[in-house]
Design a protein around this motif. Structure first.
Motif, short mmCIF file in Angstrom:
data_model
loop_
_atom_site.label_atom_id
_atom_site.label_comp_id
_atom_site.label_asym_id
_atom_site.label_seq_id
_atom_site.Cartn_x
_atom_site.Cartn_y
_atom_site.Cartn_z
N GLY A 207 0.80 -1.22 0.00
CA GLY A 207 0.00 0.00 0.00
C GLY A 207 0.82 1.26 0.00
N GLY A 208 2.13 1.13 0.17
CA GLY A 208 3.01 2.29 0.24
C GLY A 208 3.46 2.77 -1.12
N ALA A 209 4.17 3.89 -1.12
CA ALA A 209 4.64 4.51 -2.36
C ALA A 209 6.00 5.12 -2.13
N ALA A 210 6.63 5.53 -3.23
CA ALA A 210 7.98 6.10 -3.14
C ALA A 210 8.03 7.31 -2.21
N GLY A 211 6.93 8.07 -2.14
CA GLY A 211 6.89 9.25 -1.29
C GLY A 211 7.11 8.94 0.19
N PHE A 212 6.90 7.70 0.59
CA PHE A 212 7.14 7.31 1.99
C PHE A 212 8.58 7.58 2.39
N LEU B 201 -9.85 -5.77 5.33
CA LEU B 201 -8.57 -5.23 4.87
C LEU B 201 -8.22 -3.95 5.63
N LEU B 202 -9.22 -3.08 5.79
CA LEU B 202 -8.99 -1.83 6.52
C LEU B 202 -8.66 -2.09 7.98
N ALA B 203 -9.28 -3.11 8.56
CA ALA B 203 -8.98 -3.46 9.95
C ALA B 203 -7.54 -3.93 10.09
N GLU B 204 -7.05 -4.67 9.11
CA GLU B 204 -5.66 -5.13 9.14
C GLU B 204 -4.71 -3.94 9.06
N LYS C 63 -4.70 -2.06 12.29
CA LYS C 63 -3.94 -2.77 13.33
C LYS C 63 -2.45 -2.46 13.22
N LEU C 64 -1.95 -2.36 12.00
CA LEU C 64 -0.54 -2.10 11.80
C LEU C 64 -0.17 -0.65 12.07
N GLY C 65 -1.16 0.27 11.90
CA GLY C 65 -0.92 1.68 12.19
C GLY C 65 -0.18 2.37 11.05
N GLY C 66 0.48 3.46 11.37
CA GLY C 66 1.22 4.21 10.38
C GLY C 66 0.37 5.22 9.63
N THR C 67 0.98 5.90 8.67
CA THR C 67 0.29 6.96 7.94
C THR C 67 -0.83 6.41 7.07
N ASP C 68 -0.72 5.19 6.59
CA ASP C 68 -1.76 4.61 5.74
C ASP C 68 -3.09 4.53 6.49
N SER C 69 -3.03 4.19 7.76
CA SER C 69 -4.24 4.08 8.56
C SER C 69 -4.97 5.43 8.62
N ALA C 70 -4.22 6.52 8.77
CA ALA C 70 -4.83 7.84 8.82
C ALA C 70 -5.42 8.23 7.47
N LEU C 71 -4.73 7.90 6.40
CA LEU C 71 -5.23 8.21 5.06
C LEU C 71 -6.55 7.51 4.77
N LEU C 72 -6.65 6.28 5.21
CA LEU C 72 -7.83 5.48 4.91
C LEU C 72 -9.06 5.93 5.70
N ALA C 73 -8.87 6.81 6.68
CA ALA C 73 -10.01 7.35 7.42
C ALA C 73 -10.79 8.35 6.57
N ASP C 74 -10.16 8.86 5.51
CA ASP C 74 -10.81 9.79 4.59
C ASP C 74 -11.46 8.99 3.46
N ALA C 75 -12.77 9.10 3.31
CA ALA C 75 -13.51 8.27 2.36
C ALA C 75 -13.02 8.47 0.93
N LEU D 295 -10.01 9.54 -0.15
CA LEU D 295 -8.68 8.96 -0.30
C LEU D 295 -8.73 7.44 -0.26
N ARG D 296 -9.63 6.92 0.56
CA ARG D 296 -9.76 5.46 0.68
C ARG D 296 -10.06 4.82 -0.67
N ASP D 297 -10.99 5.41 -1.42
CA ASP D 297 -11.35 4.85 -2.72
C ASP D 297 -10.17 4.90 -3.69
N LEU D 298 -9.31 5.89 -3.52
CA LEU D 298 -8.15 6.02 -4.38
C LEU D 298 -7.06 5.01 -4.03
N VAL D 299 -6.91 4.74 -2.75
CA VAL D 299 -5.80 3.92 -2.26
C VAL D 299 -6.14 2.42 -2.22
N LEU D 300 -7.40 2.08 -2.03
CA LEU D 300 -7.77 0.69 -1.81
C LEU D 300 -7.33 -0.27 -2.93
#
Length: 248
Positions: free
Chosen positions: A30-35, A142-145, A148-160, A162-167
């Motif tokens: 789920g990560g990208a070069a920008g990480f 998938l979102l629950a997993e 659980k791991l945390g990090g910036t991805d978890s925060a991004l996925l809280a935005d509906a 952004l979620r559709d873009l990232v999923l």
């Protein structure tokens, strides 16, 4: 591809002078070069950072994400020969650690160019891997997993939005991880360093230490405070440790 030609696979942070060494950075599922953007010039004036751009995100958002780690490793390894005029170190986090392992094997087998060092973060060695059923579950599972791991991805996925873009990329990466089942670890042609957070809910220090079995040229384990994304909160400590290793 001649050096200096833009590669869709690599975001390059060039040095002012000719680099003494290059560091290839491989993001997590789920990560990208920008990480790794803040790593770009963090290792001194003579270390050039290359962050890998996976299909289906950031500059490559219009592309379909890939679902096989072996295919990704093939493509990335075949992109690296122009950069092998100088020693190369590899750092991979989580899914990126497995990719780093596969790329290391391909560089040695195809180009007779073993990396100077492979650094694997928060990932079990190949012979210790277990299936990840979340890859084939519902979006909620998938979102629950990810949560659980945390990090910036978890925060991004809280935005509906952004979620559709990232999923799509996230689901593809989890499917790729799930398909990469346990296999005997092939001995690596370079030393290996394993990193892990002391509170990682996904993998423990003993499991990361399993990489020693693939590292006849030497293995070290470094445990830092934090969870699966310890490298965000411990960014400065991790960079200082890597910088010291790259200076040896």
């Amino acid at each position: 591809m001649a050096l200096g030609t833009e590669s869709i696979w690599l975001r390059r942070y060039p040095t002012v002078t000719t680099p003494r060494l290059r560091l290839l950075c491989l993001p997590h599922a789920g990560g990208a070069a920008g990480f790794f953007h803040s790593w770009g010039n963090a290792f001194g004036e003579d270390v050039e950072v290359l962050a890998v751009r996976y299909p289906g995100r950031q500059e490559r958002i219009a592309e379909d994400p890939w679902t096989a780690l072996e295919d990704l490793a093939d493509a990335i390894a075949d992109e690296l020969p122009p950069y092998l005029d100088t020693p190369l170190a590899v750092f991979g986090h989580s899914m990126g650690a497995t990719l780093g392992y596969e790329i290391t094997l391909r560089l040695a087998q195809r180009y007779h160019a073993a990396p100077a060092l492979l650094m694997v973060s928060c990932r079990k060695a190949p012979h210790l891997l277990t299936p990840r059923t979340a890859a084939f579950g519902t979006d909620e599972e998938l979102l629950a997993e990810v949560d659980k791991l945390g990090g910036t991805d978890s925060a991004l996925l809280a935005d509906a939005d952004l979620r559709d873009l990232v999923l799509p990329a996230l689901r593809a990466d989890f499917r790729a991880v799930a398909r990469y089942t346990a296999r005997p670890g092939v001995p690596l042609p370079c030393p290996v360093v394993g990193y892990v957070g002391d509170r990682d809910p996904d993998v423990g220090p003993d499991e990361v230490a399993g990489w020693a079995r693939t590292a006849p040229l030497g293995f070290e384990l470094k445990v830092l405070p934090g969870d699966h994304f310890y490298l965000v909160g411990q960014r400065d400590a991790l960079i200082a440790d890597i910088r010291a290793r790259l200076s040896r």
